[in-house]
Design an enzyme around this catalytic site. Structure first.
Site, PDB file in Angstrom:
ATOM      1  NE  ARG A   1     -28.933  49.680  29.394  1.00  0.00           N
ATOM      2  CZ  ARG A   1     -30.242  49.616  29.189  1.00  0.00           C
ATOM      3  NH1 ARG A   1     -31.037  50.428  29.844  1.00  0.00           N
ATOM      4  NH2 ARG A   1     -30.758  48.740  28.358  1.00  0.00           N
TER       5      ARG A   1
ATOM      6  CG  HIS B   1     -30.770  58.077  26.915  1.00  0.00           C
ATOM      7  ND1 HIS B   1     -32.036  58.091  27.449  1.00  0.00           N
ATOM      8  CD2 HIS B   1     -30.663  56.905  26.238  1.00  0.00           C
ATOM      9  CE1 HIS B   1     -32.667  56.980  27.096  1.00  0.00           C
ATOM     10  NE2 HIS B   1     -31.857  56.244  26.371  1.00  0.00           N
TER      11      HIS B   1
ATOM     12  CE  LYS C   1     -38.980  49.774  21.917  1.00  0.00           C
ATOM     13  NZ  LYS C   1     -37.720  50.375  22.340  1.00  0.00           N
TER      14      LYS C   1
ATOM     15  CB  SER D   1     -36.592  54.954  28.899  1.00  0.00           C
ATOM     16  OG  SER D   1     -35.555  55.731  28.391  1.00  0.00           O
TER      17      SER D   1
HETATM   18  O1  PNS Z   1     -33.874  53.241  22.119  1.00  0.00           O
HETATM   19  P1  PNS Z   1     -34.101  51.984  21.320  1.00  0.00           P
HETATM   20  O2  PNS Z   1     -35.580  51.660  21.314  1.00  0.00           O
HETATM   21  O3  PNS Z   1     -33.244  50.841  21.785  1.00  0.00           O
HETATM   22  O4  PNS Z   1     -33.671  52.310  19.796  1.00  0.00           O
HETATM   23  C1  PNS Z   1     -33.842  51.360  18.771  1.00  0.00           C
HETATM   24  C2  PNS Z   1     -33.494  51.966  17.402  1.00  0.00           C
HETATM   25  C3  PNS Z   1     -34.282  53.235  17.159  1.00  0.00           C
HETATM   26  C4  PNS Z   1     -32.015  52.289  17.359  1.00  0.00           C
HETATM   27  C5  PNS Z   1     -33.818  50.880  16.324  1.00  0.00           C
HETATM   28  O5  PNS Z   1     -35.106  50.413  16.523  1.00  0.00           O
HETATM   29  C6  PNS Z   1     -33.670  51.392  14.902  1.00  0.00           C
HETATM   30  O6  PNS Z   1     -32.597  51.671  14.440  1.00  0.00           O
HETATM   31  N1  PNS Z   1     -34.813  51.523  14.176  1.00  0.00           N
HETATM   32  C7  PNS Z   1     -34.857  52.037  12.820  1.00  0.00           C
HETATM   33  C8  PNS Z   1     -35.272  50.978  11.809  1.00  0.00           C
HETATM   34  C9  PNS Z   1     -34.090  50.166  11.345  1.00  0.00           C
HETATM   35  O7  PNS Z   1     -33.118  50.670  10.814  1.00  0.00           O
HETATM   36  N2  PNS Z   1     -34.175  48.851  11.570  1.00  0.00           N
HETATM   37  C10 PNS Z   1     -33.116  47.909  11.269  1.00  0.00           C
HETATM   38  C11 PNS Z   1     -32.158  47.810  12.446  1.00  0.00           C
HETATM   39  S1  PNS Z   1     -31.017  46.534  12.196  1.00  0.00           S
END
Ligand code: PNS
Length: 170
Positions: free
Chosen positions: A99, A26, A50, A137
């Site tokens: 990645r 990150h 989660k 993570s």
């Molecule tokens: O680190 P992660 O868990 O891969 O992050 C995922 C994240 C936070 C980027 C994604 O879950 C997110 O954007 N959530 C917010 C809700 C949202 O906008 N959902 C529609 C996504 S298309």
């Protein structure tokens, strides 16, 4: 017509995620984003499905320590739709890390859906250094819980917290 044409003179980007915990992968991406954009807002999702190992406050603290050296990076939390949050803070770019090819499918789906939700926000994919291409993570937590070393994979403050968390559990 495309978001690029509407980029303001100064480009603000948002780098969203769960960051449970922040890893050196990150940080690598944050450094690249900070060099590319005028401001990079690291945004921790607060209402995730989660169950995180670290509380939101702990994740904020760990990130703040880790990004202190970047003058144009800040840390915040968000809830709800990412595109709504991006628009609220004036970010025209969402930064996401890729990645390996395995990340691509999910990331593409999310980027396309976000584009459908808002044409004013563009997703930019960035690759971390090769050394972090297998880092996550989830693996860091697993290794640490099983007594392995995560040195070099996470910032020192995160390593310390993981150690103390695991010694309390044993
Ligand atoms: O680190 P992660 O868990 O891969 O992050 C995922 C994240 C936070 C980027 C994604 O879950 C997110 O954007 N959530 C917010 C809700 C949202 O906008 N959902 C529609 C996504 S298309």
């Amino acid at each position: 017509m495309y978001a690029r044409l509407r980029f303001p003179m100064k480009t603000r980007a948002v780098y969203p995620g769960t960051f449970d915990p922040v890893t050196n992968g990150h940080i690598d991406l944050i450094e690249r984003g900070a060099a590319l954009f005028d401001h990079l807002q690291v945004a921790i999702l607060s209402n995730t499905d989660k169950i995180p190992l670290f509380s939101l406050e702990e994740r904020i603290e760990m990130l703040e320590v880790a990004v202190r050296r970047y003058r144009n990076v800040s840390v915040a939390t968000f809830e709800g739709l990412l595109v709504d949050y991006a628009e609220k803070i004036g970010a025209s770019v969402i930064v996401r890390g890729i990645r390996a090819v395995s990340d691509y499918e999910y990331e593409l789906q999310m980027a396309m859906m976000n584009r459908r939700l808002s044409s004013r926000v563009e997703t930019v994919f960035m690759m971390p250094a090769e050394a972090y291409s297998y880092l996550s993570s989830r693996l860091v937590k697993e290794i640490s819980q099983l007594g392995g070393s995560v040195r070099g994979l996470v910032p020192p403050a995160v390593e310390k917290r993981l150690k103390s968390r695991n010694s309390k559990q044993q």
